[in-house]
Structures are given as structure tokens and as C-alpha cells.
Design an enzyme around this catalytic site. Structure first.
Site, PDB file in Angstrom:
ATOM      1  CE1 TYR A 192       0.302   1.956   4.280  1.00 60.05           C
ATOM      2  CE2 TYR A 192       1.211  -0.264   4.368  1.00 60.05           C
ATOM      3  CZ  TYR A 192       1.078   0.998   4.915  1.00 60.05           C
ATOM      4  OH  TYR A 192       1.716   1.328   6.081  1.00 60.05           O
TER       5      TYR A 192
ATOM      6  NE  ARG B 152       7.009   4.239   0.122  1.00 60.86           N
ATOM      7  CZ  ARG B 152       6.867   5.044   1.174  1.00 60.86           C
ATOM      8  NH1 ARG B 152       7.907   5.302   1.951  1.00 60.86           N
ATOM      9  NH2 ARG B 152       5.695   5.587   1.456  1.00 60.86           N
TER      10      ARG B 152
ATOM     11  NE  ARG C 144      -6.314 -18.779   4.748  1.00 61.36           N
ATOM     12  CZ  ARG C 144      -5.261 -19.421   5.253  1.00 61.36           C
ATOM     13  NH1 ARG C 144      -5.041 -20.686   4.908  1.00 61.36           N
ATOM     14  NH2 ARG C 144      -4.438 -18.815   6.081  1.00 61.36           N
TER      15      ARG C 144
ATOM     16  CG  HIS D  90       0.111 -20.811   2.948  1.00 60.56           C
ATOM     17  ND1 HIS D  90      -1.030 -21.386   3.456  1.00 60.56           N
ATOM     18  CD2 HIS D  90       0.703 -20.151   3.985  1.00 60.56           C
ATOM     19  CE1 HIS D  90      -1.142 -21.087   4.747  1.00 60.56           C
ATOM     20  NE2 HIS D  90      -0.102 -20.345   5.090  1.00 60.56           N
TER      21      HIS D  90
ATOM     22  CE  LYS E 148       3.384   3.315   3.178  1.00 56.88           C
ATOM     23  NZ  LYS E 148       3.922   3.475   4.524  1.00 56.88           N
TER      24      LYS E 148
ATOM     25  CD  GLU F  83      10.795   2.011  10.058  1.00 57.54           C
ATOM     26  OE1 GLU F  83      10.686   2.977   9.283  1.00 57.54           O
ATOM     27  OE2 GLU F  83      10.736   0.824   9.673  1.00 57.54           O
TER      28      GLU F  83
ATOM     29  CG  LEU G 105       8.619   2.865   4.621  1.00 55.22           C
ATOM     30  CD1 LEU G 105       8.293   1.754   3.625  1.00 55.22           C
ATOM     31  CD2 LEU G 105       7.338   3.544   5.100  1.00 55.22           C
TER      32      LEU G 105
END
Length: 297
Positions: A35, A54, A103, A105, A149, A181, A205
Site C-alpha cells: 500500500y 515505491r 485460499r 499459501h 510497504k 524507526e 521503510l
């Protein structure tokens, strides 16, 4: 603040009441996605290119193919603001997941990525940026690839909630005593006229505002030192601040209940805040420094 009614879904625009996804969705079930949050000032994006770059880096790192080019995405994001008549300070949230599939993996075959973006009004938090905020320390429990991210934010959420419950604006994360951070920000220490922060490695990040802070320091002849500082170093700091797209550059005046420096935002932090406002094109009517000057008059 309410979310604006028009949502960008894939390459189409829909009303937010019409947007839905199957419950077998990779982002919901695995956090299998990435995101971005992009700041908007007066209806215009700030650091749009950096955020789009990014997003594509993060998606590539986890092998998700986005359904458009960078330029196509930027054009769509411009339309998102136009269709929602965004002319004030806001944020735009973008999310892409591997898609909807049964579903399992392992990656599903022949499934398109799910993408959406929405706009939400977000006034600047001038009071905290003017007066400074308090933070707590918190053990960094995240995975090692924080440069991605990712949607997997549970450790960040728990740390931020603990900070909120203690009346603080952020949790400063550390591993083996080294500050990495914040739970949703990059962290900096100022001592003897130098700005220290964790190197831009895989375990933090690479903040878009962080890159600008580095540039501001160069422009202002302030040494920018990419050298991780320790939790115990903070007691000797002259100043401390955090940065992110929503926090901008926020002074930190208290750490774990103890005053930093003289307990007020420092000179270097103020210089960087001023540089940020100029770079973002923030008008005087909405300037932190206009407010400071008026209150000090």
C-alpha cells in the site's frame, strides 16, 4: 473525516457503496499486498512520483504485477482528485493485493491483482507540529523486510495503540537497543548540530519524506548522518523528531516520560519544518510558521 464517494478500483471509478471483494481475497486472508499513503495539499499531490515509484518497488519485491504503468496510475490518481472535487488538504490511500482466489499459501495462477484507491480529507495537525509530541519506546517485533510497504502491520498497530493509550503520538521501535524507526514514521535524533537516523536498509521503510529530510539537510548545510542511534542516546539528544506523509516533520519533546533537550521543539527541527512547507507549496494561510508568528506577536 469522511472518505470521498468516488473510488478508483482497477482502472475504473465506482461509488464506494458499490465496491466489494470476495471473502477469499489474498489481502484479507494473508496480508498478501502492499500500500501507499500520499499527501495532498490544497488539491495537489505532494511527492506523487516518489510514492508511485515505491508502490511499484514494493509490488515487484513480492512478485505482484500491477495492472497499469506508472504514468497510467498517475493519470488515474489525478482523475480521482478531480472526480471527488478535492481542493483541500487530504490523503489518498492506495492498496494492491495479489487478487481473489481460493485460499492456498502458494500463488494462484492466472489471477489479476486487486487495486483500489480513495481520497479522504486530512487537515494538517498544526498543534502537535507546533508544540511537539511525546513518544514511548517499544521493542521492534516486525519482520526484516520493512522496506516493503506491506499490509502486514499487526506489530505496528499494537505499538501505536500502546502509544495512544499512554497519551503519546508515536512508538519508537528498537532492536537490541538500536532505534530503527517509529511504528508509522521514520525517527531522527539531533545532537551537536547533526541529524542522526537509521540507514536506509531493508529493516526500515525508505520514507518519501525521509528522502526529503535528507535533501533539506544538504540544502541547509546540516550534517545528515545515517548511523543508528541507541535508546540510551536519546537522553543526551538536543532535539528529536519524526517524519511521515501524515506527520510531516513533527518535533518530539518527551521520550518515555523524560524531557528531550529543553522540552520544546528545537531550532534544526524548525528549519526542516520550514523547508518542508516551502517544498510542499503550503500557503501562508495554512502555515505552521504563520501561526507561530501570530501567537508570539
Amino acid at each position: 473525516m469522511a472518505i470521498k464517494p468516488i473510488i478508483l478500483s482497477g482502472k475504473e471509478f465506482v461509488n464506494h457503496d458499490e465496491l466489494s471483494y470476495p471473502f477469499e481475497e489474498r489481502g484479507l486472508q494473508f496480508g498478501d499486498g502492499v500500500y501507499e499513503v500520499i499527501r495532498v495539499y490544497g488539491g495537489s499531490y505532494y511527492l506523487l512520483n516518489e510514492h508511485v515509484d515505491r508502490l511499484f518497488r514494493s509490488a515487484e519485491a513480492i512478485k505482484i504485477a500491477l495492472p497499469f504503468s506508472k504514468n497510467e496510475l498517475k493519470e488515474l490518481l489525478d482523475q480521482l482528485l478531480e472526480k471527488n472535487l478535492v481542493d483541500k488538504d487530504a490523503k489518498v490511500y492506495l492498496q494492491v493485493t495479489r487478487g481473489s482466489a481460493a485460499r492456498d499459501h502458494a500463488f494462484p495462477a492466472d489471477v489479476e491483482a486487486n487495486f483500489y484507491a480513495y481520497a479522504q480529507e486530512l487537515p494538517r495537525n498544526l498543534e502537535v507540529m507546533k508544540s511537539g509530541g511525546s513518544v514511548i519506546s517499544h521493542k521492534d517485533l516486525r519482520w526484516d523486510w520493512c522496506y516493503i510497504k506491506s499490509l502486514n502491520l499487526l506489530p505496528n498497530v499494537l505499538a501505536k495503540q500502546e502509544a495512544k493509550e499512554k497519551g503519546c503520538v508515536e512508538a519508537i521501535l528498537h532492536k537490541d537497543g538500536l532505534v530503527t524507526e517509529g511504528s508509522s514514521s521514520n525517527a531522527y535524533l539531533v545532537r551537536d548540530g547533526k541529524v542522526y537516523t537509521h540507514p536506509a536498509k531493508e529493516n526500515i521503510l525508505h520514507g518519501c519524506v525521509r528522502m526529503r529530510v535528507e535533501q533539506f539537510c544538504r540544502d541547509l548545510d546540516i550534517p545528515f548522518v545515517e548511523d543508528a542511534f541507541r535508546v540510551e542516546d536519546i537522553q543526551y539528544a538536543d532535539e528529536m523528531f519524526i517524519s511521515s506523509s501524515t506527520a510531516e516533520i513533527t518535533p518530539i519533546i518527551e521520550f518515555d516520560g523524560k524531557k528531550i533537550g529543553n522540552g520544546i521543539p528545537g531550532e534544526i527541527t524548525r528549519e526542516l519544518q520550514h523547508a518542508y512547507e516551502q517544498d510542499a507549496g503550503i500557503p501562508m494561510a495554512n502555515s505552521l510558521f504563520e501561526r507561530v508568528e501570530r501567537q508570539n506577536a
